[in-house]
Write an enzyme that holds these catalytic residues in place. Structure first.
Site, PDB file in Angstrom:
ATOM      1  CG  ASP A 105      45.578  28.672  82.109  1.00  0.00           C
ATOM      2  OD1 ASP A 105      45.983  28.627  83.285  1.00  0.00           O
ATOM      3  OD2 ASP A 105      45.631  29.708  81.415  1.00  0.00           O
ATOM      4  CB  ALA A 106      43.238  23.957  86.082  1.00  0.00           C
ATOM      5  CE  LYS A 107      45.995  31.613  85.508  1.00  0.00           C
ATOM      6  NZ  LYS A 107      45.368  31.156  84.243  1.00  0.00           N
ATOM      7  NE  ARG A 108      41.104  23.040  89.470  1.00  0.00           N
ATOM      8  CZ  ARG A 108      40.305  23.768  88.710  1.00  0.00           C
ATOM      9  NH1 ARG A 108      40.515  25.076  88.606  1.00  0.00           N
ATOM     10  NH2 ARG A 108      39.299  23.231  88.068  1.00  0.00           N
TER      11      ARG A 108
END
Length: 288
Positions: A105-108
């Site tokens: 869950d990095a939301k890059r």
């Protein structure tokens, strides 16, 4: 979308296929690995790197055989600097060794070579941070995610693109446009991207908050047509129930991966208690 894109590259099974099988075998639960300082304290642990690793590996051991996937929250490792990232690397490697699917869950989200570098970090074979899938932010334009979309397809991995989040601020961007909302354009783009995948479930998923309520209907979003997994955070401590998921997602419920973090993690640190909490959530998801 490239015309020559295929379901599997070099004979690899796609992420959507692997996730679909895990959901059918285990149920529609994703457990977040969220080492919040408050949770570490609740477990009787310090807010340090040693506790971060103990927490992460304990959660993985407890729920790895129960959940369809686990979702480490990258920011909570980054806050510990390079040593925290090293713990995340070991957690992802341990999950891979145990054949547990992971969602970083990095939301890059970025453009050009920078987006390609993010894709390389999270989706490339051999990367120390390689996960089975990663969350992405499309708000520089869905097509800006192309490096990640293509690399994921090539390595048998997946992505989850933010589409309709439940935080109050999200509506100021995602709902804009009415019948042609930003959220609808993201949903349509994901559906088009999943045409490259064979089978019932593509590898381009969406993040849609479990507590969005009537927003799906209000914005005219057809999630079933996306033919991709729907990551639905907010189950449990954030207020959504399994019955809410069924009601909110309707005929797309079979694609939903309900995500619970604090409600399950708060039952620790005993492995048996964590497993019992995960099983209770699974039972509710199956009964909904």
């Amino acid at each position: 979308m490239p015309e020559d894109a295929t379901a599997d590259t070099a004979g690899r099974e796609s992420f959507g296929s692997r996730l679909g099988r895990a959901m059918a075998d285990r149920g529609q639960l994703c457990v977040g690995i969220d080492p919040h300082p408050a949770l570490l304290q609740r477990w009787g642990l310090n807010d340090d790197v040693a506790a971060l690793e103990r927490f992460s590996l304990t959660v993985l051991e407890a729920v790895g055989s129960l959940a369809a996937a686990v979702k480490p929250q990258v920011a909570l490792y980054e806050r510990h600097g390079s040593a925290g990232i090293a713990v995340l690397e070991r957690t992802l490697a341990a999950a891979a060794d145990a054949s547990v699917l992971t969602i970083a869950d990095a939301k890059r989200g970025d453009i050009g070579s920078t987006m390609a570098a993010y894709a390389d970090a999270w989706l490339r074979d051999g990367s120390a941070l390689a996960a089975d899938s990663v969350t992405l932010s499309p708000y520089l334009g869905f097509e800006s995610l192309r490096p990640a979309l293509d690399l994921a397809a090539g390595t048998g991995r997946g992505v989850f693109v933010l589409a309709l989040t439940s935080n109050p601020e999200g509506a100021s961007v995602q709902h804009v446009g009415g019948a042609d909302s930003v959220a609808r354009r993201i949903v349509l783009a994901a559906a088009a991207e999943n045409q490259r995948y064979a089978g019932p479930l593509g590898s381009v998923g969406l993040v849609v908050g479990a507590t969005v309520g009537s927003a799906l209907t209000g914005l005219g979003l057809d999630l079933a047509a996306v033919r991709g997994p729907i990551l639905a955070p907010g189950l449990g401590a954030q207020g959504a129930t399994a019955a809410d998921l069924r009601r909110t997602f309707g005929n797309a419920y079979g694609q939903v991966l309900g995500t619970s973090s604090r409600e399950i993690l708060g039952a620790g640190p005993r492995i048996q208690d964590l497993q019992d909490a995960a099983r209770r959530t699974l039972e509710k998801l199956r009964a909904a």
